[in-house]
Scaffold this motif. Structure first.
Motif, PDB file in Angstrom:
ATOM      1  N   GLU A  93      43.087  32.754  27.745  1.00  0.00           N
ATOM      2  CA  GLU A  93      41.507  32.958  27.774  1.00  0.00           C
ATOM      3  C   GLU A  93      41.072  33.278  29.214  1.00  0.00           C
ATOM      4  O   GLU A  93      40.125  33.924  29.504  1.00  0.00           O
ATOM      5  N   ASP A  95      42.510  34.406  31.673  1.00  0.00           N
ATOM      6  CA  ASP A  95      42.954  35.843  32.235  1.00  0.00           C
ATOM      7  C   ASP A  95      41.904  36.724  31.639  1.00  0.00           C
ATOM      8  O   ASP A  95      41.646  37.675  32.444  1.00  0.00           O
ATOM      9  N   LEU A  96      41.410  36.604  30.483  1.00  0.00           N
ATOM     10  CA  LEU A  96      40.421  37.566  29.939  1.00  0.00           C
ATOM     11  C   LEU A  96      39.180  37.332  30.443  1.00  0.00           C
ATOM     12  O   LEU A  96      38.600  38.439  30.808  1.00  0.00           O
ATOM     13  N   GLY A  97      38.701  36.096  31.074  1.00  0.00           N
ATOM     14  CA  GLY A  97      37.515  36.054  31.693  1.00  0.00           C
ATOM     15  C   GLY A  97      37.579  36.517  33.054  1.00  0.00           C
ATOM     16  O   GLY A  97      36.733  37.225  33.644  1.00  0.00           O
ATOM     17  N   ARG A  98      38.827  36.333  33.562  1.00  0.00           N
ATOM     18  CA  ARG A  98      39.165  36.924  34.994  1.00  0.00           C
ATOM     19  C   ARG A  98      39.113  38.487  35.094  1.00  0.00           C
ATOM     20  O   ARG A  98      38.553  38.931  35.876  1.00  0.00           O
ATOM     21  N   THR A  99      39.856  39.013  34.007  1.00  0.00           N
ATOM     22  CA  THR A  99      39.634  40.588  33.839  1.00  0.00           C
ATOM     23  C   THR A  99      38.435  40.940  33.572  1.00  0.00           C
ATOM     24  O   THR A  99      37.959  41.888  34.307  1.00  0.00           O
ATOM     25  N   PHE A 100      37.516  40.248  32.895  1.00  0.00           N
ATOM     26  CA  PHE A 100      35.928  40.596  32.732  1.00  0.00           C
ATOM     27  C   PHE A 100      35.491  40.687  33.977  1.00  0.00           C
ATOM     28  O   PHE A 100      34.550  41.625  34.315  1.00  0.00           O
ATOM     29  N   THR A 101      35.424  39.484  34.894  1.00  0.00           N
ATOM     30  CA  THR A 101      34.751  39.426  36.142  1.00  0.00           C
ATOM     31  C   THR A 101      35.111  40.577  36.843  1.00  0.00           C
ATOM     32  O   THR A 101      34.175  41.145  37.725  1.00  0.00           O
ATOM     33  N   THR A 103      36.303  43.420  36.410  1.00  0.00           N
ATOM     34  CA  THR A 103      35.816  44.740  35.933  1.00  0.00           C
ATOM     35  C   THR A 103      34.399  45.024  36.400  1.00  0.00           C
ATOM     36  O   THR A 103      34.005  46.040  36.611  1.00  0.00           O
ATOM     37  N   GLU A 104      33.817  43.757  36.035  1.00  0.00           N
ATOM     38  CA  GLU A 104      32.224  43.871  36.450  1.00  0.00           C
ATOM     39  C   GLU A 104      32.071  44.081  37.594  1.00  0.00           C
ATOM     40  O   GLU A 104      31.024  44.610  38.290  1.00  0.00           O
ATOM     41  N   ARG A 108      39.647  48.057  38.748  1.00  0.00           N
ATOM     42  CA  ARG A 108      40.451  48.356  37.291  1.00  0.00           C
ATOM     43  C   ARG A 108      41.594  47.648  37.596  1.00  0.00           C
ATOM     44  O   ARG A 108      42.038  47.092  38.875  1.00  0.00           O
ATOM     45  N   GLU A 109      42.224  46.953  36.364  1.00  0.00           N
ATOM     46  CA  GLU A 109      43.479  46.285  36.553  1.00  0.00           C
ATOM     47  C   GLU A 109      44.618  46.833  35.819  1.00  0.00           C
ATOM     48  O   GLU A 109      44.431  47.334  34.551  1.00  0.00           O
TER      49      GLU A 109
END
Length: 114
Positions: A93, A95-101, A103-104, A108-109
């Motif tokens: 969870e 990691d998903l928030g981190r990826t979202f931030t 990306t914002e 790119r990851e």
């Protein structure tokens, strides 16, 4: 949330987190991670370092409140190598928030498991 500064001048002088956050929270953690990489991180770093693939990469680089395993600043590309700890629900969870931030913020990851 503030966005990182725009690219201007030599890439060596680009900071992607504020100095206070870097000094107080992230510097020691990043240094520790650079000194004790996982075997997978070490193997990948040996291939990325020194412009071997035609792009400059950094390791354990701070962006906002996060530290990414590897980054090519010019391409705004991050690479993450995930060990078993990332499989835990609370870490997944996060990691998903981190990826979202990230990306914002325009990054790119690429994410791989060890």
């Amino acid at each position: 949330m503030e966005t990182p500064p725009k690219l201007s001048g030599p890439q060596e002088h680009i900071y992607t987190t504020d100095p206070h956050t870097w000094d107080k929270r992230l510097k020691a953690y990043a240094r520790e991670n650079r000194k004790a990489p996982t075997p997978a991180e070490n193997l990948l770093w040996q291939q990325l370092r020194g412009n071997k693939i035609g792009a400059k990469f950094r390791r354990q680089h701070a962006i906002d409140f996060f530290i990414v395993d590897f980054i090519c600043v010019a391409a705004k590309l991050t690479i993450e190598l995930d060990g078993e700890i990332h499989a835990a629900p609370e870490n997944a969870e996060y990691d998903l928030g981190r990826t979202f931030t990230l990306t914002e913020l325009g990054y790119r990851e690429l994410r791989f498991t060890n």
